[in-house]
Design an enzyme around this catalytic site. Structure first.
Site, PDB file in Angstrom:
ATOM      1  N   GLN A 117     -52.393  -0.923  49.275  1.00 55.79           N
ATOM      2  CA  GLN A 117     -53.782  -1.258  49.001  1.00 55.79           C
ATOM      3  C   GLN A 117     -54.731  -0.289  49.700  1.00 55.79           C
ATOM      4  O   GLN A 117     -54.544   0.025  50.863  1.00 55.79           O
ATOM      5  CB  GLN A 117     -54.044  -2.691  49.481  1.00 55.79           C
ATOM      6  CG  GLN A 117     -55.417  -3.195  49.114  1.00 55.79           C
ATOM      7  CD  GLN A 117     -55.548  -4.708  49.224  1.00 55.79           C
ATOM      8  OE1 GLN A 117     -56.344  -5.181  49.981  1.00 55.79           O
ATOM      9  NE2 GLN A 117     -54.773  -5.456  48.477  1.00 55.79           N
ATOM     10  N   GLY A 120     -59.227  -1.939  47.546  1.00 55.29           N
ATOM     11  CA  GLY A 120     -59.144  -3.201  46.813  1.00 55.29           C
ATOM     12  C   GLY A 120     -60.175  -3.345  45.705  1.00 55.29           C
ATOM     13  O   GLY A 120     -60.595  -4.449  45.383  1.00 55.29           O
ATOM     14  N   THR A 121     -60.576  -2.225  45.087  1.00 52.94           N
ATOM     15  CA  THR A 121     -61.602  -2.302  44.039  1.00 52.94           C
ATOM     16  C   THR A 121     -61.015  -2.303  42.634  1.00 52.94           C
ATOM     17  O   THR A 121     -61.759  -2.178  41.666  1.00 52.94           O
ATOM     18  CB  THR A 121     -62.577  -1.107  44.148  1.00 52.94           C
ATOM     19  OG1 THR A 121     -61.815   0.098  44.002  1.00 52.94           O
ATOM     20  CG2 THR A 121     -63.297  -1.107  45.471  1.00 52.94           C
ATOM     21  N   THR A 197     -54.355   6.067  40.814  1.00 50.72           N
ATOM     22  CA  THR A 197     -54.847   5.457  39.573  1.00 50.72           C
ATOM     23  C   THR A 197     -55.553   6.473  38.675  1.00 50.72           C
ATOM     24  O   THR A 197     -56.185   6.087  37.701  1.00 50.72           O
ATOM     25  CB  THR A 197     -55.832   4.302  39.860  1.00 50.72           C
ATOM     26  OG1 THR A 197     -56.955   4.838  40.580  1.00 50.72           O
ATOM     27  CG2 THR A 197     -55.177   3.201  40.673  1.00 50.72           C
ATOM     28  N   ARG A 198     -55.492   7.765  39.031  1.00 47.63           N
ATOM     29  CA  ARG A 198     -56.106   8.822  38.203  1.00 47.63           C
ATOM     30  C   ARG A 198     -57.594   8.557  37.961  1.00 47.63           C
ATOM     31  O   ARG A 198     -58.060   8.485  36.822  1.00 47.63           O
ATOM     32  CB  ARG A 198     -55.390   8.941  36.857  1.00 47.63           C
ATOM     33  CG  ARG A 198     -53.958   9.423  36.957  1.00 47.63           C
ATOM     34  CD  ARG A 198     -53.351   9.636  35.578  1.00 47.63           C
ATOM     35  NE  ARG A 198     -51.997  10.170  35.677  1.00 47.63           N
ATOM     36  CZ  ARG A 198     -51.685  11.460  35.727  1.00 47.63           C
ATOM     37  NH1 ARG A 198     -52.632  12.367  35.680  1.00 47.63           N
ATOM     38  NH2 ARG A 198     -50.428  11.851  35.830  1.00 47.63           N
ATOM     39  N   TYR A 448     -67.083   3.783  27.208  1.00 45.18           N
ATOM     40  CA  TYR A 448     -67.118   2.772  28.272  1.00 45.18           C
ATOM     41  C   TYR A 448     -68.020   1.636  27.796  1.00 45.18           C
ATOM     42  O   TYR A 448     -69.223   1.808  27.678  1.00 45.18           O
ATOM     43  CB  TYR A 448     -67.680   3.434  29.537  1.00 45.18           C
ATOM     44  CG  TYR A 448     -67.559   2.644  30.811  1.00 45.18           C
ATOM     45  CD1 TYR A 448     -68.311   1.487  31.016  1.00 45.18           C
ATOM     46  CD2 TYR A 448     -66.727   3.073  31.843  1.00 45.18           C
ATOM     47  CE1 TYR A 448     -68.207   0.771  32.203  1.00 45.18           C
ATOM     48  CE2 TYR A 448     -66.626   2.366  33.033  1.00 45.18           C
ATOM     49  CZ  TYR A 448     -67.365   1.216  33.205  1.00 45.18           C
ATOM     50  OH  TYR A 448     -67.279   0.525  34.384  1.00 45.18           O
TER      51      TYR A 448
END
Lengths: 530, 530
Positions: A117, A120-121, A197-198, A448
């Site tokens: 972790q 944590g976002t 997480t790229r 998005y």
């Protein structure tokens, strides 16, 4: 102090005034606020720890609750309604790669699942403890935060991977450098989290995605330490950095990362340009990005997002004046707002902006100067607090994002919004959906979309609404040939859709690779791969 | 017609005049030419094929000989001396992905090893048939050469992966586009070969390495078809393109590749700049590349390469005049030549060149205009014919290349040259070694060294000289923290040195990944991994 059941610092509020609330009420109905569960009430749900004792592990309920979940909407529902479900059996705060190594060995020895972790976002369910008999340890990496080495000749900086965005930039700024990676989560996310997480930052047009910044590092895995040296480029087989990027904790724990840095830009500015229609705007931004100008950001809102942003801005008089001016210049109901960022040497930055405006003009682009851009910059990490405010007024906000090549951009935007608009009809609810292109490439763009809808009274109904909506928009992404994530990663929530882009063979290859590093499959089990 | 035992087309000769030969004789002694083996003599060594019959497979000795080897020095020795050794048992020329699939299935069924082959220009021993009882089939992919699709909106082109460089560029040029990938092997290498060996072209500063160009594709593997869609970017787990890049035939056969293309540049020019010393030149090029100017090429020769190029150019009078002028401007014995390329819109290209010259000036940079640059461009794919000419005069030419971060560039150059200079002392021979930085990055540079030395009389002695030299310079690369290849790949020749940068864990992970796609290990066995 950081909120335990919402975004960010609890001293920061994003106010929604009556006009803004009126706008939402008109669109989707008046929100129905719900009472949040108390922290103590949630803590009481944390089951006794099943972990064998370890000097680095904290098993207090409070610490475990604060590490149990991320920032996805289902995570929020669990926190807000106090339906915590699974939580890690303990949290460790290692202060060195050696301590990380020791924790992996401990986990291997006792059959403990590890969840690495950072801040944590996660908004994709990366952090949820799996159910079942196996004890779960969350490894919080934020004490690995030092700048170990800055090589100004090669423009490389080596950091502990748990360093938070602001801390990283402060350590670099003191030496005249910047990484330039500014995702919206910047204030609460970490370098290691960005890598695995790229992640992509708002100014990726200048600085690149984290993939381009990550030059080497150290990963502790159950099978041993993977030490990846830095080269400017290499043709020597598989690039092991790519094995780490996007691995989402499945093969080990990144403890140290070397990243490309650059001298602080001498000049930076954000300018707003309006276009009369989506088609005009899309053509213009494609031409601008394909011209290869030295811009740092392009961010294009569709008509509904443009309207929504102006409505929620809270300056009715100013906005009215702006809209009258824009209308006179041809930008009326279907208008779209483009934000252009430039950074670098002042002369070059201004020349690039000029070139972009010249390309925008034939498409009806109206340049309104820096004022809105400066405002955007000032609020770039504040807008996310809107989720807290909306919740207080009884609204949920969720987002999805994908990326597609240019011919599919418009279709994708329409498909996702249409899927969202219909999704909650079975629940008798409307969804207010709007979209922007957050990252532009010569090849295409990220798409998005944001969804605002009313909260239901109870946890189960809310979860059902979210599941219906999430599945509908994810299927729209998959059916229109998009990637299931452009910048947030896969986690639990996107894992079911991954096969559409990787194929069964690709997924099994990823699994084989992770199993090589983690034969007992103790590393973040259940995430990324279905 | 293409030479069977040397570089390129047999109608093209690179002449070495008496002055050039005198220069080499003075440096390392007069060359001792050897008689080449005849084609028929070499053909006679090809053993009977062990392959079960297949409609697509040609088992004639001539075809098998022409597919047996690449362009490495040990490959040349085998061809020139007629010591062929192993050769594939047959060569197939599939014309579709379905035929490639059929060949893989055939190989799986009969336990045949497959060697995928593009243009056969490998200088690292990628193409050698392994010894042993297993029959070997070479799969020549050059009939997969069509442009299937050009998406001008996303600037993507999909080609059959076996397309040769000039054919690819001609198909794009007819539509106003270019890939812009120009390795020195361009005329005889293929798109698929570039992808699976992580090739880099001379103008990578503008167009990127093949890694940046390769956007998606199809790979036939023993475990099935891997179909990689195109996205402008993605955060969805492992990037499967990276599994294919640098895989050197170990996991399957790339049949189709989608690459990023750009409109043909309106303007292109190459300019030469001389510097008084290596240190001045290195500092200048680092500042230029880190300024992020829109250049298409930077290529810096060290003093000995500069001297060698001027000596071999064959225009004694012209060169003398140039050297007098340079001497007057402060560039004397230790001078270094920099080639700067610019491409794009004319005004922007000229502005970038101007900016580069402004940065070069304080380091003593002397701009001598376009003449030498135009000459360089004209000969960019011709210089490699020097290998043929040198051989005819009794000299071997070999090269190695690596890449390192800036603080190591100078050290690496010296270490490689010093290792080469000493390497053949035990054989009583000198090595003429010189170096250029072929590709420059903000982070560092590739270091590309060339070695000229005299041929021995027989095959074994020559092989011994090469082995001694290759090992000495490869160890210098490894010991100074370089990658074992920046642009040529690993093959057989670099495989022993790969562990230094990947680690045992990294190597075993690559093996696990390849085994997943190729459980029987029939794909190019013995290459890339030791």
């Amino acid at each position: 102090m950081r909120r335990w059941n919402g975004w960010g610092d609890d001293t920061i509020e994003f106010a929604l005034n009556d006009d803004a609330l009126g706008f939402l009420a008109q669109r989707i109905g008046k929100g129905l606020p719900v009472a949040d569960a108390a922290f103590e009430q949630a803590c009481a749900q944390i089951a006794p720890s099943r972990l064998p004792p370890h000097a680095l592990v904290d098993t207090s309920a409070e610490v475990r609750l604060r590490s149990a979940l991320g920032q996805s909407l289902p995570d929020w529902l669990r926190l807000r309604y106090g339906v915590i479900g699974t939580a890690p059996d303990g949290v460790a705060y290692p202060e060195s790669p050696e301590q990380v190594r020791a924790l992996i060995d401990y986990a291997q020895q006792f059959g403990v699942a590890l969840i690495p972790q950072g801040g944590g976002t996660s908004v994709a369910g990366h952090l949820t403890a799996p159910a079942g008999a196996q004890p779960v340890l969350s490894v919080n990496l934020t004490r690995l935060r030092q700048l170990h080495y800055l090589d100004t000749e090669s423009q490389l900086a080596t950091f502990g991977a748990g360093v938070f965005g602001p801390d990283l930039e402060a350590q670099l700024r003191a030496r005249g450098y910047t990484l330039g990676h500014f995702p919206q989560s910047f204030e609460y996310s970490t370098l290691g989290g960005w890598v695995v997480t790229r992640s992509s930052g708002q100014q990726s047009l200048r600085y690149g995605r984290i993939e381009q910044m990550f030059r080497g590092g150290k990963v502790e895995t159950p099978a041993g330490t993977l030490d990846i040296p830095t080269f400017p480029a290499s043709a020597a087989g598989t690039d092991l950095r790519e094995v780490v990027l996007g691995s989402e904790g499945r093969l080990g724990i990144l403890t140290e990362a070397t990243v490309r840095v650059t001298p602080l830009p001498e000049y930076e500015a954000f300018h707003a340009v309006f276009f009369p229609s989506w088609d005009a705007a899309e053509t213009a931004v494609r031409q601008v990005v394909q011209a290869g100008l030295s811009l740092s950001m392009l961010r294009l809102s569709n008509p509904l997002e443009t309207t929504t942003m102006l409505a929620l801005a809270g300056h009715k008089k100013l906005i009215s004046a702006l809209e009258r001016y824009l209308s006179w210049r041809g930008c009326k109901d279907g208008k779209c707002m483009l934000m252009i960022g430039v950074s670098g040497r002042k002369a070059a930055a201004r020349a690039a902006l000029r070139d972009a405006l010249v390309l925008a003009a034939p498409h009806g682009g109206v340049h309104i100067g820096r004022k809105m851009g400066d405002k955007w910059k000032q609020n770039r990490f504040r807008n996310v607090y809107l989720r807290n405010a909306a919740w207080q007024h009884g609204y949920a906000i969720d987002t999805v994002e994908t990326a597609v090549d240019w011919p599919r951009v418009g279709t994708m935007m329409q498909a996702v919004e249409a899927a969202a608009a219909d999704a909650l009809a079975q629940h008798g609810e409307k969804v207010h959906a709007y979209t922007h292109l957050s990252h532009l490439y010569a090849q295409g763009a990220s798409v998005y979309s944001t969804f605002v809808y009313r909260l239901a009274g109870d946890y189960e109904q809310n979860l059902a609404r979210w599941r219906t909506l999430k599945h509908a928009v994810s299927m729209a992404i998959v059916e229109n040939g998009g990637t299931i994530s452009h910048q947030h990663g896969v986690g639990s929530d996107h894992a079911p859709y991954l096969v559409a882009e990787k194929g069964e063979l690709g997924l099994s290859a990823m699994q084989a690779l992770f199993n090589h590093f983690d034969p007992q499959q103790t590393m973040n089990p259940g995430k990324l791969l279905p």
